[in-house]
Write a protein that holds these residues in place. Structure first.
Motif, PDB file in Angstrom:
ATOM      1  N   VAL A 166      -0.396  -2.266  -3.562  1.00  0.00           N
ATOM      2  CA  VAL A 166       1.067  -2.297  -3.455  1.00  0.00           C
ATOM      3  C   VAL A 166       1.688  -2.168  -4.853  1.00  0.00           C
ATOM      4  O   VAL A 166       2.659  -1.438  -5.057  1.00  0.00           O
ATOM      5  CB  VAL A 166       1.542  -3.589  -2.730  1.00  0.00           C
ATOM      6  N   ALA A 167       1.088  -2.830  -5.824  1.00  0.00           N
ATOM      7  CA  ALA A 167       1.604  -2.728  -7.203  1.00  0.00           C
ATOM      8  C   ALA A 167       1.495  -1.290  -7.703  1.00  0.00           C
ATOM      9  O   ALA A 167       2.396  -0.774  -8.371  1.00  0.00           O
ATOM     10  CB  ALA A 167       0.824  -3.664  -8.119  1.00  0.00           C
ATOM     11  N   LEU A 172       3.618  -0.446 -10.925  1.00  0.00           N
ATOM     12  CA  LEU A 172       3.720  -1.658 -11.756  1.00  0.00           C
ATOM     13  C   LEU A 172       2.551  -1.849 -12.710  1.00  0.00           C
ATOM     14  O   LEU A 172       2.679  -2.518 -13.725  1.00  0.00           O
ATOM     15  CB  LEU A 172       3.807  -2.903 -10.857  1.00  0.00           C
ATOM     16  N   GLY A 173       1.369  -1.317 -12.358  1.00  0.00           N
ATOM     17  CA  GLY A 173       0.183  -1.533 -13.204  1.00  0.00           C
ATOM     18  C   GLY A 173      -0.885  -2.313 -12.474  1.00  0.00           C
ATOM     19  O   GLY A 173      -0.836  -2.492 -11.257  1.00  0.00           O
ATOM     20  N   LEU A 179       1.595  -9.389 -10.818  1.00  0.00           N
ATOM     21  CA  LEU A 179       2.816  -8.560 -10.945  1.00  0.00           C
ATOM     22  C   LEU A 179       3.649  -8.652  -9.678  1.00  0.00           C
ATOM     23  O   LEU A 179       4.875  -8.798  -9.726  1.00  0.00           O
ATOM     24  CB  LEU A 179       2.421  -7.097 -11.224  1.00  0.00           C
ATOM     25  N   ILE A 180       2.984  -8.572  -8.522  1.00  0.00           N
ATOM     26  CA  ILE A 180       3.702  -8.674  -7.239  1.00  0.00           C
ATOM     27  C   ILE A 180       4.249 -10.091  -7.060  1.00  0.00           C
ATOM     28  O   ILE A 180       5.389 -10.287  -6.620  1.00  0.00           O
ATOM     29  CB  ILE A 180       2.767  -8.304  -6.059  1.00  0.00           C
ATOM     30  N   GLU A 235       4.108 -10.237   0.394  1.00  0.00           N
ATOM     31  CA  GLU A 235       3.361 -11.452   0.037  1.00  0.00           C
ATOM     32  C   GLU A 235       3.409 -12.465   1.188  1.00  0.00           C
ATOM     33  O   GLU A 235       2.413 -13.125   1.506  1.00  0.00           O
ATOM     34  CB  GLU A 235       3.950 -12.066  -1.239  1.00  0.00           C
ATOM     35  N   HIS A 236       4.588 -12.551   1.803  1.00  0.00           N
ATOM     36  CA  HIS A 236       4.792 -13.475   2.924  1.00  0.00           C
ATOM     37  C   HIS A 236       3.874 -13.136   4.100  1.00  0.00           C
ATOM     38  O   HIS A 236       3.180 -14.008   4.641  1.00  0.00           O
ATOM     39  CB  HIS A 236       6.272 -13.395   3.341  1.00  0.00           C
ATOM     40  N   ILE A 237       3.813 -11.856   4.468  1.00  0.00           N
ATOM     41  CA  ILE A 237       3.006 -11.450   5.631  1.00  0.00           C
ATOM     42  C   ILE A 237       1.505 -11.472   5.292  1.00  0.00           C
ATOM     43  O   ILE A 237       0.688 -11.887   6.116  1.00  0.00           O
ATOM     44  CB  ILE A 237       3.445 -10.054   6.154  1.00  0.00           C
ATOM     45  N   ALA A 238       1.154 -11.054   4.074  1.00  0.00           N
ATOM     46  CA  ALA A 238      -0.259 -11.100   3.657  1.00  0.00           C
ATOM     47  C   ALA A 238      -0.776 -12.535   3.744  1.00  0.00           C
ATOM     48  O   ALA A 238      -1.916 -12.780   4.157  1.00  0.00           O
ATOM     49  CB  ALA A 238      -0.408 -10.567   2.228  1.00  0.00           C
TER      50      ALA A 238
END
Ligand code: KG4
Ligand code: ZN
Length: 327
Positions: A166-167, A172-173, A179-180, A235-238
């Motif tokens: 996702v990053a 984002l790197g 980072l996320i 992040e919430h669903i993961a």
């Protein structure tokens, strides 16, 4: 003094530790991470990683010379991991074993993560462990070093890997996890309605590839200002996925002690959600120190002490890399 030298090179961290056998005391630990070098590619490039290990490991080893005379064994991560990087550590370990005439110990990296809980401490079992790293999302019941049952694992991508991907989509790197997590602080967790993976399935297993693809579609249709909301919702669903499956697992087995290990165990949202889940069950949560969550050689050294005491040695001819040998 009786010491073990341990080497870790299963992915993108070159690390060496010196551990005292009788006390488990960590006398030396140095790690050189390659995050910066891989960052431009948005993920680990195996051949580049191998070359960087070939440079870094001998440098760290030089600093260990004062301990050489007291070494009783040399340990190395031999499975699982990237084939080309595992070879770097294993080759060095074999050379040390021959040069100093000491036995070799091949350590499984996943057992290393479990023992990251017990650096300079006595190991206490039984324990249920959630391993969340770049390579694994796995729940294990651990009774001892040689009695580990895996009760759930990922069918495709891992938790940490999905953060990395996702990053990368957002430019984002690498590594994507921190980072996320940072970006998500400024986002709303309910803005994007991603589906919790396998929420209708009775299986106790994990899957992150579908969520990753849903996030990809969201990123493609979004402006940069939406990225924090996508990060927070992802992040919430993961995390909700892990919580749902742990709830299911706890229906039949409530552990007295639960642990989270691996690089992604640094994630504070995951930690807080698991704490909440454990509270009504009155189960204790244990975590490794932050510096030992991600890959390191201290955890390999800690396992090596256990294996040394049980004489779990491997001969020079037998010790081979096993890139896919999971638990
Ligand atoms: O255990 P580790 O250092 O290496 C493996 O054995 O794979 O874990 C690295 C993984 C990476 O995928 C990284 O993005 C993830 O752990 N990670 C995180 C966080 N910190 C590291 N994932 C989510 N949230 C974090 N704060
Ligand atoms: Zn790891």
């Amino acid at each position: 003094m009786e010491l073990i030298l341990s080497i870790e090179s299963s992915c993108d961290d070159s690390a060496i530790a010196i551990t005292e056998i009788s006390t488990c005391r960590l006398l030396f630990h140095k790690k050189i991470s390659q995050e910066l070098e891989h960052s431009v590619y948005g993920g680990v490039v195996p051949e580049l990683a191998a070359r960087l290990h070939a440079e870094a490991l001998p440098k760290i080893l030089q600093e260990c010379e004062p301990y050489f005379k007291d070494l009783k064994a040399v340990a190395v991560t031999s499975s699982p991991g990237l084939a080309v990087t595992l070879v770097e550590g294993v080759t060095m370990a074999k050379a040390i074993s021959v040069a100093l005439n000491i036995p070799l110990i091949g350590v499984n990296h996943l057992i290393g993560h479990i023992y990251s809980l017990f650096i300079e401490k006595e190991a206490k079992f039984p324990l249920s462990v959630l391993l969340v790293s770049g390579g694994h999302t796995q729940v294990m019941e651990v009774k001892s070093i040689d009695d580990i049952q895996t009760v759930a694992k990922s069918m495709d991508d891992s938790f940490g890997e999905s953060f990395d991907k996702v990053a990368k989509m957002m430019g984002l790197g690498y590594p994507g996890g921190p980072l996320i997590e940072e970006l998500a602080k400024n986002g709303e967790r309910n803005r994007y309605k991603f589906t919790v993976p396998l929420h209708r399935s009775p299986l106790i297993a994990f899957s992150y590839s579908g969520l990753k693809n849903a996030v990809r579609l969201a990123v493609e249709g979004a402006d940069k200002e939406d990225y924090p909301h996508i990060a927070a919702s992802f992040e919430h669903i993961a995390t909700a996925h892990i919580i749902q499956k742990l709830k299911k697992y706890f229906q039949t087995n409530v552990p007295k002690t639960f642990a989270i290990v691996g690089g992604a165990s640094a994630n504070l949202y995951l930690r807080s959600q698991i704490e909440e889940l454990l509270r009504p069950h009155k189960a204790d949560l244990i975590l490794s120190e932050l510096k030992y969550c991600s890959d390191n050689a201290a955890m390999i050294g800690r396992v090596a002490v256990e294996m040394y005491n049980k004489k779990m040695f491997t001969s020079l001819q037998e010790l081979d890399i096993a890139p896919r040998s999971d638990l």
